[in-house]
Motif scaffolding. Structure first.
Motif, PDB file in Angstrom:
ATOM      1  N   ALA A 137      52.521  30.311  23.345  1.00  0.00           N
ATOM      2  CA  ALA A 137      52.228  31.497  24.153  1.00  0.00           C
ATOM      3  C   ALA A 137      51.739  32.640  23.266  1.00  0.00           C
ATOM      4  O   ALA A 137      50.856  33.405  23.666  1.00  0.00           O
ATOM      5  N   CYS A 188      44.401  37.194  28.275  1.00  0.00           N
ATOM      6  CA  CYS A 188      44.214  35.869  27.689  1.00  0.00           C
ATOM      7  C   CYS A 188      42.720  35.563  27.656  1.00  0.00           C
ATOM      8  O   CYS A 188      41.917  36.211  28.318  1.00  0.00           O
ATOM      9  N   ILE A 216      46.343  37.641  33.034  1.00  0.00           N
ATOM     10  CA  ILE A 216      47.007  36.547  33.729  1.00  0.00           C
ATOM     11  C   ILE A 216      47.513  37.046  35.075  1.00  0.00           C
ATOM     12  O   ILE A 216      47.696  38.256  35.292  1.00  0.00           O
ATOM     13  N   HIS A 217      47.730  36.135  35.969  1.00  0.00           N
ATOM     14  CA  HIS A 217      48.119  36.465  37.337  1.00  0.00           C
ATOM     15  C   HIS A 217      49.476  37.177  37.326  1.00  0.00           C
ATOM     16  O   HIS A 217      50.353  36.849  36.527  1.00  0.00           O
ATOM     17  N   SER A 264      52.014  36.870  39.086  1.00  0.00           N
ATOM     18  CA  SER A 264      53.171  35.988  39.275  1.00  0.00           C
ATOM     19  C   SER A 264      53.545  35.263  37.978  1.00  0.00           C
ATOM     20  O   SER A 264      54.657  34.743  37.875  1.00  0.00           O
ATOM     21  N   ASP A 265      52.631  35.228  36.998  1.00  0.00           N
ATOM     22  CA  ASP A 265      52.915  34.556  35.729  1.00  0.00           C
ATOM     23  C   ASP A 265      53.360  35.533  34.632  1.00  0.00           C
ATOM     24  O   ASP A 265      53.722  35.098  33.541  1.00  0.00           O
ATOM     25  N   VAL A 266      53.335  36.826  34.892  1.00  0.00           N
ATOM     26  CA  VAL A 266      53.675  37.814  33.872  1.00  0.00           C
ATOM     27  C   VAL A 266      55.130  37.657  33.438  1.00  0.00           C
ATOM     28  O   VAL A 266      55.450  37.736  32.251  1.00  0.00           O
ATOM     29  N   ARG A 267      56.023  37.398  34.384  1.00  0.00           N
ATOM     30  CA  ARG A 267      57.441  37.253  34.056  1.00  0.00           C
ATOM     31  C   ARG A 267      57.678  36.064  33.123  1.00  0.00           C
ATOM     32  O   ARG A 267      58.461  36.145  32.179  1.00  0.00           O
ATOM     33  N   MET A 268      56.979  34.959  33.386  1.00  0.00           N
ATOM     34  CA  MET A 268      57.107  33.784  32.535  1.00  0.00           C
ATOM     35  C   MET A 268      56.581  34.046  31.135  1.00  0.00           C
ATOM     36  O   MET A 268      57.212  33.689  30.129  1.00  0.00           O
ATOM     37  N   ALA A 269      55.452  34.738  31.016  1.00  0.00           N
ATOM     38  CA  ALA A 269      54.878  35.054  29.708  1.00  0.00           C
ATOM     39  C   ALA A 269      55.779  36.023  28.948  1.00  0.00           C
ATOM     40  O   ALA A 269      55.958  35.892  27.731  1.00  0.00           O
TER      41      ALA A 269
END
Length: 120
Positions: A65, A79, A105-106, A108-113
């Motif tokens: 990541a 990204c 990035i979307h 909804s993916d910010v928390r995962m990143a």
């Protein structure tokens, strides 16, 4: 060269010092809330355990990541875009030029990143 009595006395002093340090560090480690079995450990091992008990826990950054995302000023992540690695001859110059600019990035993916990159 030291005499036999002096060598024995020196080794007894080291053993006594080692036992004293073990006991004092054992008490410190127990007081810190860490229960370790310290019987039969060398002084360097006890020092390592004591030093480790004083450290705050660390979280590892996901290296994949870290190579793909960068944090923006507003807290999002940018990204690189896909479709720029191969089969470029059929793509127009305008399309390839527009793919150079970074994408975000979307949401909804910010928390995962953010979870994969805790110190970014």
């Amino acid at each position: 060269m030291l005499s036999v009595e002096t060598q024995n006395f020196a080794s007894l002093q080291l053993v006594a010092l080692d036992k004293l340090l073990k006991a004092s560090i054992m008490m410190l480690v127990i007081l810190q809330g860490h229960a370790f079995c310290l019987a039969g450990l060398f002084l360097r091992d006890i020092y390592f355990l004591y030093y480790w008990s004083k450290q705050m826990p660390k979280i590892k950054t996901n290296r994949g990541a870290a190579k793909r995302f960068r944090r923006t000023g507003n807290g999002g992540f940018k990204c690189g875009q896909s479709h720029r690695r191969h089969i470029l001859t059929k793509k127009s110059t305008k399309r390839k030029r527009q793919l150079r600019s970074p994408a975000t990035i979307h949401p909804s993916d910010v928390r995962m990143a953010a979870r994969m990159m805790p110190y970014s």
